[in-house]
Design a protein around this motif. Structure first.
Motif, short mmCIF file in Angstrom:
data_model
loop_
_atom_site.label_atom_id
_atom_site.label_comp_id
_atom_site.label_asym_id
_atom_site.label_seq_id
_atom_site.Cartn_x
_atom_site.Cartn_y
_atom_site.Cartn_z
N PRO A 155 20.15 -5.35 48.49
CA PRO A 155 19.09 -4.99 47.12
C PRO A 155 20.68 -4.28 45.87
O PRO A 155 21.58 -3.86 46.33
N PRO A 156 20.26 -3.89 45.04
CA PRO A 156 19.17 -4.33 43.87
C PRO A 156 18.79 -6.14 43.84
O PRO A 156 19.87 -6.63 42.51
N GLU A 159 16.97 -4.35 38.86
CA GLU A 159 17.70 -2.59 38.42
C GLU A 159 16.38 -2.83 36.71
O GLU A 159 16.62 -3.40 36.15
N GLU A 218 14.53 -1.02 41.05
CA GLU A 218 14.29 -1.45 42.16
C GLU A 218 13.20 -1.38 41.72
O GLU A 218 12.30 -2.72 42.13
N GLY A 262 11.14 -7.13 43.71
CA GLY A 262 10.88 -5.60 43.45
C GLY A 262 9.81 -5.23 43.18
O GLY A 262 8.68 -5.62 44.03
#
Length: 579
Positions: free
Chosen positions: A492-493, A496, A498, A568
Motif C-alpha cells: 500500500p497505500p 491516500e 491510507e 483503506g
C-alpha cells in the motif's frame, strides 16, 4: 441430441414397456469384445389394460436407440416385439426403423447446432450416444393405447428385442410446459467471417433452411425476425416469409433479405436472428449463436464494427494512463433534448503532441449511456465499436483531431438490444467513454445531457461525470493513486491518505487518478455488511466519486470491489466544541 439440462426433468414421467415371451439372445457386439445376453424368457406379471403409476400427459413421445453394447452384467430382461404388435402400432415400427437409421448413419439424429433442446434422460445406467437416439412424437391417445395393450409400470426402462437386435426404449410424457422442438437451421449460402460489401440502396439475400426432428406434438410454428447489430445503421433485415410451419422430420426454407437504405451509415454490422417457436419460446441468435455464423455486411469504407446492447454494469477497459498530449472527448450536439428527440453523439481523438501516432487493430471504443438516477446498475445502453480488420492503419497527425468510428444517433427508445422499445423518462443522463487505441493506453471521459425541458450546466467534478477539477471543495479528499492500473501492487497505500481523519458529518470524496476503474465500499469483501454504510459505485479514471457523509464517530474500513486487496480506513472524530 443434447442431454437435458438440470431442472428440465420437472413434470416428466418416464414410462416403461415390458412384454411377455422370448428366448435368450446374444447381442451382436463386434466392438466391445464380449457378449451380453438379453433374457426374454420370463413373462412379466402385468395386468392387461392397466397403466399402474404411469400418468400420460399432453405431450408424449417415443425415444429409441439401438444398442451396440451392454454392460458386462450377464443377463438383462427384455421385451420381444412381434409383427402383430408392430401392425397394431405403426408408430412403434417407425421408431425402431428410425433407430436403425441413426445407428447406421442413414438417419441424422444428432442436432449439432441451431434451434434445439432435448429432454433426454441419462439415468438408465446404459450408455447410449446422443447421436444414436431417435425421437418421434406420438399423440396422447397412441401412447395410452400402447400402455393399455401391454400394461406399463415401473421400473423406468425397457429393453426391446427385434430382428436379432436390442433397443432401449423410453415412452416419455410432459405436461403443458413449453418443450423446444429439435431443429437444425443453416444458411444455404456460405457465411464468412469476412464482411460482405453492401452498397447503399442495394440488398443481399441468404436462404435459411430449417429441418425438424422430434417436435413433441404437431408441427412447429416458427416466427423469425432479423436486425442489424446497430440500431442506427440504416439497414433493414427481414425474412420473407417470416413464418414457417414445419411438420415433424420435415424441412422448409425462407429468405433473409438485407437492404441498405440510401442513408445507411458506414460501418461493419452483424445481422442477428431472433423470433419464437410455437408463439412462446424465444430463438436466441439461431442459427448463429452469439453472432458467430450470421451474415456480416460492410457499408462504405469504414472498418469499424458497431454493436448495441444493454448491460447491468459499467462497461469499461483497463490499461495504461494515456499521455497528456493525447486527448479523447465525447460530445453531444446539445445539452438538452425534448422527449423522443434523437441524441447525436460523437467521440474524437486530438493529437496535441509533436509526432504522428498510429492506432492499432485492437482499437476499441465503448460509449455507455446511463440514467444518472440509476448510475451503472440499471438502464444501461452501450455502443461498442471496434476495428474489424484494418487494411491501412489509422494515423493521427500532430495538431489534428479525428472522429473515432462515426457519429451515432441514440433514439431514446431503449437501453438494451432486444428490449421492447419504450420512451425513456425525462431527467439527466450521462455518456461514459472508454477508448483503447494507442500503445495500450486507455482513455476515460464523460459528458452529461438532459432529456426534457430546461438545460444543465456541465459542472466539473459533478458525480462520476466530473473532470479532474475540484476547486473550492471544503470536504475531505482521498486519492486513488496513479500506477495501480487494476493490478495487485506489492505494498500500500492504495488510498491516500491510507487512514483519513474526518470530522463527523463532513463530506468525503474519492478522486481516481489511476488508469483503471475503482470503488470505495464500506466494510470488507467477506462481510455481511459490505456496502451498507457507503458505496461510491464505479469511479472512472480521472473522476470524482459522489460525496459520502458519516455522522457517527469510529473507525471504518473500506475496500475496492473490483480489486478486493485494495483497502483503506476512515477515522471519524467529533468536531471540537469551538468549531
Amino acid at each position: 441430441m443434447p442431454p437435458a439440462a438440470a431442472g428440465l426433468a420437472i413434470g416428466i414421467g418416464l414410462i416403461v414397456l415390458f412384454a411377455v415371451f422370448a428366448p435368450s439372445m446374444p447381442l451382436k457386439n463386434p466392438n466391445a469384445g464380449f457378449l451380453a445376453f438379453a433374457d426374454c424368457s420370463q413373462p412379466l406379471a402385468v395386468a392387461s389394460g392397466q397403466t399402474g403409476q404411469t400418468q400420460l400427459k399432453e405431450r408424449t413421445w417415443i425415444s429409441v436407440a439401438k444398442l451396440s453394447a451392454l454392460p458386462k452384467v450377464g443377463k438383462v430382461k427384455c421385451t420381444a416385439i412381434s409383427q402383430e404388435l408392430l401392425a397394431k402400432f405403426p408408430v412403434l415400427k417407425e421408431a425402431l426403423k428410425g433407430a436403425d437409421g441413426c445407428a447406421d448413419g442413414t438417419e441424422v439424429c444428432e442436432v449439432s447446432y441451431g434451434m434445439s433442446s432435448s429432454l433426454m434422460d441419462t439415468s438408465l445406467g446404459i450408455s447410449v450416444p446422443d447421436r444414436e437416439d431417435y425421437e418421434l412424437s406420438v399423440t396422447k391417445a397412441e401412447a395410452e393405447a400402447i400402455a393399455g395393450e401391454l400394461g406399463i409400470s415401473e421400473p423406468r426402462r425397457a429393453i426391446l428385442s427385434y430382428n436379432d437386435s436390442l433397443y432401449v426404449l423410453y415412452l416419455r410424457s410432459a405436461g403443458t410446459q413449453d418443450v423446444s422442438a429439435q431443429m437444425e437451421s443453416k444458411f444455404v449460402e456460405p457465411v464468412s467471417f469476412v464482411p460482405v460489401p453492401l452498397e447503399k440502396g442495394r440488398s443481399l439475400n441468404y436462404t435459411l433452411t430449417i429441418k425438424t426432428w422430434a417436435t413433441y406434438g404437431g408441427p412447429v410454428e416458427i416466427d423469425l425476425n432479423a436486425t442489424a447489430s446497430a440500431r442506427d445503421s440504416g439497414l433493414d433485415a427481414r425474412f420473407e416469409p417470416s413464418r414457417l410451419v414445419i411438420p415433424e422430420r420435415s424441412e422448409a426454407s425462407t429468405r433473409l433479405v438485407i437492404r441498405a437504405g440510401e442513408d445507411a451509415k458506414d460501418g461493419v454490422y452483424r445481422i442477428r436472428i431472433g423470433g419464437s417457436i410455437n408463439h412462446s419460446l424465444i430463438l436466441q441468435d439461431s442459427p448463429c449463436k452469439y453472432g458467430s455464423g450470421c451474415p456480416i455486411v460492410k457499408i462504405g469504407a469504414s472498418e469499424w464494427g458497431i454493436e448495441n446492447y444493454g448491460s447491468d454494469q459499467y462497461i469499461g477497459l483497463g490499461g495504461r494512463q494515456p499521455p497528456e498530449w493525447l486527448k479523447a472527448t465525447v460530445e453531444t450536439d446539445k445539452d438538452a433534448y425534448s422527449a423522443g428527440e434523437d441524441v447525436k453523439i460523437s467521440a474524437h481523438l486530438a493529437n496535441e503532441g509533436a509526432q504522428a501516432i498510429t492506432l492499432d487493430n485492437d482499437t476499441r471504443l465503448i460509449l455507455t449511456i446511463y440514467d444518472d438516477s440509476n448510475k451503472y446498475n440499471e438502464n444501461v445502453y452501450t455502443i461498442d465499436s471496434y476495428i474489424f480488420g484494418l487494411k491501412e492503419p489509422i494515423v493521427v497527425e500532430p495538431g489534428s483531431k479525428i472522429l473515432l468510428a462515426r457519429a451515432f444517433q441514440w433514439d431514446q427508445k431503449t437501453f438494451g438490444f432486444g428490449v421492447a422499445p419504450h420512451d425513456v423518462e425525462q431527467g439527466r443522463y450521462s455518456i461514459g467513454m472508454s477508448f483503447a487505441g494507442y500503445n495500450a493506453s486507455v482513455f476515460h471521459t464523460e459528458t452529461q445531457f438532459r432529456i426534457g425541458l430546461g438545460s444543465i450546466s456541465k459542472v466539473p467534478g459533478a458525480g462520476n461525470g466530473g473532470t479532474d477539477s475540484n476547486s473550492g471543495y471544503n470536504g475531505t479528499m482521498i486519492i486513488i493513486p496513479r500506477g495501480l492500473n487494476g493490478a495487485e501492487a506489492s505494498s500500500p497505500p492504495f488510498y491516500e491518505p491510507e487512514e483519513a481523519h474526518v470530522k463527523a458529518g463532513e463530506e468525503i470524496r474519492w478522486k481516481n487518478e489511476d488508469g483503471a476503474l475503482h470503488t470505495a465500499t464500506s466494510s470488507t469483501p467477506s462481510s455481511e455488511d459490505t456496502g451498507k454504510l457507503f458505496d461510491t459505485d464505479i469511479i472512472p479514471p480521472n473522476r470524482f466519486s459522489h460525496p459520502v457523509v458519516i455522522k457517527d464517530p469510529g473507525e471504518y474500513s473500506y475496500f475496492c470491489q473490483l480489486h478486493p486487496w485494495m483497502s483503506g480506513k476512515i477515522i471519524i472524530v467529533e468536531p471540537r466544541a469551538t468549531e
